[in-house]
Design a protein around this motif. Structure first.
Motif, mmCIF file in Angstrom:
data_model
loop_
_atom_site.group_PDB
_atom_site.id
_atom_site.type_symbol
_atom_site.label_atom_id
_atom_site.label_comp_id
_atom_site.label_asym_id
_atom_site.label_seq_id
_atom_site.Cartn_x
_atom_site.Cartn_y
_atom_site.Cartn_z
ATOM 1 N N ALA A 198 -12.151 0.180 14.171
ATOM 2 C CA ALA A 198 -12.127 0.157 15.631
ATOM 3 C C ALA A 198 -10.725 0.330 16.183
ATOM 4 C CB ALA A 198 -12.727 -1.156 16.131
ATOM 5 N N GLU A 199 -9.737 0.590 15.325
ATOM 6 C CA GLU A 199 -8.348 0.691 15.769
ATOM 7 C C GLU A 199 -8.150 1.952 16.613
ATOM 8 O OE1 GLU A 199 -6.114 0.675 12.170
ATOM 9 O OE2 GLU A 199 -6.652 -1.386 11.656
ATOM 10 N N THR A 200 -7.656 1.787 17.823
ATOM 11 C CA THR A 200 -7.388 2.951 18.669
ATOM 12 C C THR A 200 -6.158 3.712 18.192
ATOM 13 O OG1 THR A 200 -6.170 1.524 20.196
ATOM 14 C CG2 THR A 200 -8.486 1.958 20.694
ATOM 15 N N VAL A 201 -5.250 3.007 17.511
ATOM 16 C CA VAL A 201 -4.160 3.640 16.778
ATOM 17 C C VAL A 201 -4.090 2.933 15.430
ATOM 18 C CG1 VAL A 201 -2.829 4.326 18.800
ATOM 19 C CG2 VAL A 201 -2.428 2.093 17.773
ATOM 20 N N PRO A 202 -3.727 3.638 14.369
ATOM 21 C CA PRO A 202 -3.675 2.983 13.061
ATOM 22 C C PRO A 202 -2.640 1.865 13.042
ATOM 23 C CG PRO A 202 -2.735 5.198 12.966
ATOM 24 C CD PRO A 202 -3.374 5.059 14.296
ATOM 25 N N GLN A 203 -3.051 0.735 12.504
ATOM 26 C CA GLN A 203 -2.175 -0.428 12.457
ATOM 27 C C GLN A 203 -1.347 -0.442 11.173
ATOM 28 O OE1 GLN A 203 -2.003 -2.692 15.236
ATOM 29 N NE2 GLN A 203 -3.031 -0.817 15.932
ATOM 30 N N ARG A 259 0.843 -1.199 0.000
ATOM 31 C CA ARG A 259 0.000 0.000 0.000
ATOM 32 C C ARG A 259 0.875 1.244 0.000
ATOM 33 N NH1 ARG A 259 -4.952 0.726 4.328
ATOM 34 N NH2 ARG A 259 -5.847 2.672 3.491
ATOM 35 N N GLY A 260 0.593 2.145 -0.937
ATOM 36 C CA GLY A 260 1.399 3.350 -1.065
ATOM 37 C C GLY A 260 2.734 3.114 -1.737
ATOM 38 N N LEU A 261 2.983 1.869 -2.195
ATOM 39 C CA LEU A 261 4.295 1.443 -2.711
ATOM 40 C C LEU A 261 5.380 1.592 -1.656
ATOM 41 C CD1 LEU A 261 4.479 2.432 -6.479
ATOM 42 C CD2 LEU A 261 3.666 0.328 -5.406
ATOM 43 N N TYR A 262 4.979 1.466 -0.378
ATOM 44 C CA TYR A 262 5.966 1.401 0.705
ATOM 45 C C TYR A 262 6.381 -0.073 0.796
ATOM 46 C CZ TYR A 262 5.158 6.201 2.297
ATOM 47 O OH TYR A 262 5.101 7.577 2.389
ATOM 48 N N ARG A 263 7.429 -0.415 0.072
ATOM 49 C CA ARG A 263 7.762 -1.817 -0.189
ATOM 50 C C ARG A 263 8.472 -2.510 0.969
ATOM 51 N NH1 ARG A 263 8.682 1.031 -4.997
ATOM 52 N NH2 ARG A 263 7.490 0.281 -6.805
ATOM 53 N N ASN A 264 9.025 -1.748 1.902
ATOM 54 C CA ASN A 264 9.733 -2.354 3.021
ATOM 55 C C ASN A 264 8.727 -2.727 4.103
ATOM 56 O OD1 ASN A 264 11.326 -2.956 5.282
ATOM 57 N ND2 ASN A 264 12.933 -1.525 4.666
ATOM 58 N N ALA A 265 8.568 -4.021 4.365
ATOM 59 C CA ALA A 265 7.584 -4.483 5.351
ATOM 60 C C ALA A 265 7.861 -3.936 6.743
ATOM 61 C CB ALA A 265 7.568 -6.010 5.391
ATOM 62 N N ALA A 266 9.099 -3.529 7.003
ATOM 63 C CA ALA A 266 9.441 -2.969 8.318
ATOM 64 C C ALA A 266 9.059 -1.497 8.427
ATOM 65 C CB ALA A 266 10.936 -3.131 8.581
ATOM 66 N N ALA A 267 8.696 -0.877 7.314
ATOM 67 C CA ALA A 267 8.361 0.553 7.313
ATOM 68 C C ALA A 267 7.151 0.797 6.412
ATOM 69 C CB ALA A 267 9.560 1.375 6.843
ATOM 70 N N PRO A 268 5.987 0.237 6.775
ATOM 71 C CA PRO A 268 4.801 0.377 5.933
ATOM 72 C C PRO A 268 4.068 1.687 6.210
ATOM 73 C CG PRO A 268 4.246 -0.927 7.845
ATOM 74 C CD PRO A 268 5.709 -0.569 7.975
ATOM 75 N N THR A 269 2.958 1.876 5.505
ATOM 76 C CA THR A 269 2.007 2.912 5.897
ATOM 77 C C THR A 269 1.152 2.373 7.045
ATOM 78 O OG1 THR A 269 0.530 2.109 4.152
ATOM 79 C CG2 THR A 269 1.897 4.038 3.646
ATOM 80 N N PHE A 270 0.474 3.283 7.725
ATOM 81 C CA PHE A 270 -0.388 2.929 8.853
ATOM 82 C C PHE A 270 -1.772 3.526 8.594
ATOM 83 C CE2 PHE A 270 3.862 2.505 10.354
ATOM 84 C CZ PHE A 270 3.848 1.536 11.367
ATOM 85 N N GLY A 271 -2.748 2.664 8.288
ATOM 86 C CA GLY A 271 -4.054 3.177 7.897
ATOM 87 C C GLY A 271 -3.979 4.009 6.634
ATOM 88 N N GLY A 272 -3.014 3.681 5.768
ATOM 89 C CA GLY A 272 -2.824 4.427 4.527
ATOM 90 C C GLY A 272 -2.031 5.706 4.685
ATOM 91 N N PHE A 273 -1.663 6.084 5.916
ATOM 92 C CA PHE A 273 -0.928 7.325 6.150
ATOM 93 C C PHE A 273 0.538 7.023 6.449
ATOM 94 C CE2 PHE A 273 -5.031 9.071 6.088
ATOM 95 C CZ PHE A 273 -4.929 10.453 6.017
#
Length: 459
Positions: A429-434, A230-244
């Protein structure tokens, strides 16, 4: 004495009336997108000297088609931002600019800005948006030719951070300075809080150099339809969170640090449209999924200055389409401030935060009517150990429904130092974006983020 025609007198009278009227007269929330590619994001045949541009190499769409799609998806404004490359300033001059003029003629109801995805020296990319006016073609060409990292024929010839500072110095001296928003800032990060080609120190340096030009960053990057990353953030260790981007999504993170330092540094949401998913690509059309709303009149100049002033909020999936965030000193005072503005209060005062958000009446472009699950009011202040953060969460049991509007309030002590108030909300329902994972459905993970109201404490 020369007598002015009646129409001229009426026009002058109207201008004078506007000059003394409420500056918000005629303003409303106008949705847009500042990161859209067309066929003039060319590929390159490097077997020739100089390399030959290959039309449609990175996107098959004309600028007119992009404008038509933007309008069809509810946008009022859009910025054309094609990639650069070796000698691309000639493509800008000879092809992209005429295509913009054609698109403006073909889709006149959409306000269309001239711009490009600027190749930042010694960094990555940024949306460069040129102020509307008679010099908008030549200003873009001069910036691209003089400062774009990939403009020279010799690779890495401009991989020099000082050149970005030179570029900003040039831009800030223009009669109508352009705007720069850093694109997908954490896409090259190697982990959470482990930065790549864009880092906090760099953002500070750029902002110090030209705070009226370097206006902010993409809070929600484009390429949200990419199924694997998602977002072309290709590193699984540094993804987007809720698209942000993590710089925005982490409370107390990079964005909040910038705000706590008093920096007027704003966030947006864009499509980064290249090829739509219906055509086998990994993108949404402009406005199909992500929107940046600007509080402005339907005029290019007011939209542009609204972006500069931060009168904006970012949203995905049409979760909300209007937002009214107001901060005032509690106790009945008339003084208040909204998004992008600053409220001065005396030390020891209490703040009252009033929030209204509106949910759309029409289904979104996935034919769904997403409901808000909860909203967070986020308050930050400067501190010796970094930003000091408070969060208050509101759900259906704590807000009031008034037709399409949801309203809520919070009173709290003003920060001891300068601070800010911003809000975000979600359909989840996420209290913080996952962290986003491969294969997730972006339409089931919707968020909005406002830009802040600043608070200054007087003593």
């Amino acid at each position: 004495m020369r007598t002015l025609p009646l129409l001229t007198l009426l026009a002058l009278s109207a201008c004078a009336t506007r000059a003394h009227a409420d500056p918000d007269d005629g303003r409303r929330w106008l949705a847009g997108d500042h990161h859209v590619h067309s066929e003039w994001s060319v590929d390159w045949d490097r077997s020739t000297t100089p390399p030959t541009p290959i039309r449609g190499g990175d996107s098959p769409y004309t600028r007119t088609r992009n404008a038509q799609q933007a309008l069809a998806h509810g946008l009022s404004w859009m910025v054309h931002t094609d990639h650069g490359g070796p000698g691309h300033s000639a493509v800008t001059r000879d092809h992209a600019w005429p295509a913009l003029l054609q698109a403006r003629q073909d889709v006149p109801s959409l306000i269309q800005f001239n711009g490009m995805e600027f190749d930042v020296p010694a960094a990555e990319h940024a949306s460069l948006i040129i102020a509307p006016g008679p010099d908008e073609r030549d200003e873009l060409i001069a910036i691209e030719r003089g400062y774009s990292r990939n403009e020279p024929l010799l690779a890495d010839a401009r991989n020099d951070g000082k050149l970005m500072l030179d570029a900003l110095a040039h831009m800030r001296t223009l009669p109508s300075p352009p705007l720069v928003f850093v694109n997908h800032p954490s896409r090259t990060a190697t982990g959470v809080g482990q930065w790549g080609e864009v880092e906090l120190a760099e953002l500070r340096t750029w902002h110090d150099a030209a705070p009226q030009v370097l206006a902010g960053m993409e809070g929600a990057p484009g390429h949200q339809a990419a199924p694997a990353h998602r977002g072309l953030y290709r590193n699984a260790a540094a993804p987007t969170f809720g698209g942000f981007d993590q710089m925005t999504a982490q409370i107390g993170g990079v964005w909040d640090t910038m705000l706590a330092e008093g920096r007027r540094f704003w966030i947006t949401a864009t499509s980064d449209s290249h090829v739509n998913q219906r055509d086998g690509g990994r993108d949404f059309d402009p406005g199909q999924y992500s929107k940046t709303y600007v509080w402005a009149r339907h005029e290019a100049g007011d939209i542009f200055e609204g972006m500069r002033a931060g009168r904006m909020f970012a949203v995905t999936g049409d979760l909300v389409d209007a937002l009214d965030l107001t901060v005032r000193a509690a106790g009945g005072t008339d003084r208040s401030a909204g998004i992008g503005d600053t409220l001065a209060v005396p030390a020891g005062a209490k703040l009252r935060v009033d929030l209204r958000v509106r949910q759309p009446i029409q289904p979104n472009f996935n034919n769904q009517r997403p409901a808000l699950h909860h909203i967070e009011v986020i308050v930050g202040a400067g501190g010796d150990a970094g930003p000091q953060m408070q969060v208050k969460r509101f759900g259906p049991e704590r807000w009031k429904s008034e037709g399409r509007w949801l309203t809520m309030s919070w009173e709290l002590p003003a920060p001891e130092r300068a601070g800010f108030v911003r809000v975000r909300g979600t359909s989840t329902a996420e209290t913080v974006p996952q962290a986003d994972v491969p294969g997730e459905d972006p339409w089931q993970d919707l968020w909005f983020y406002s830009n802040p109201v600043f608070v200054e404490v007087t003593r």
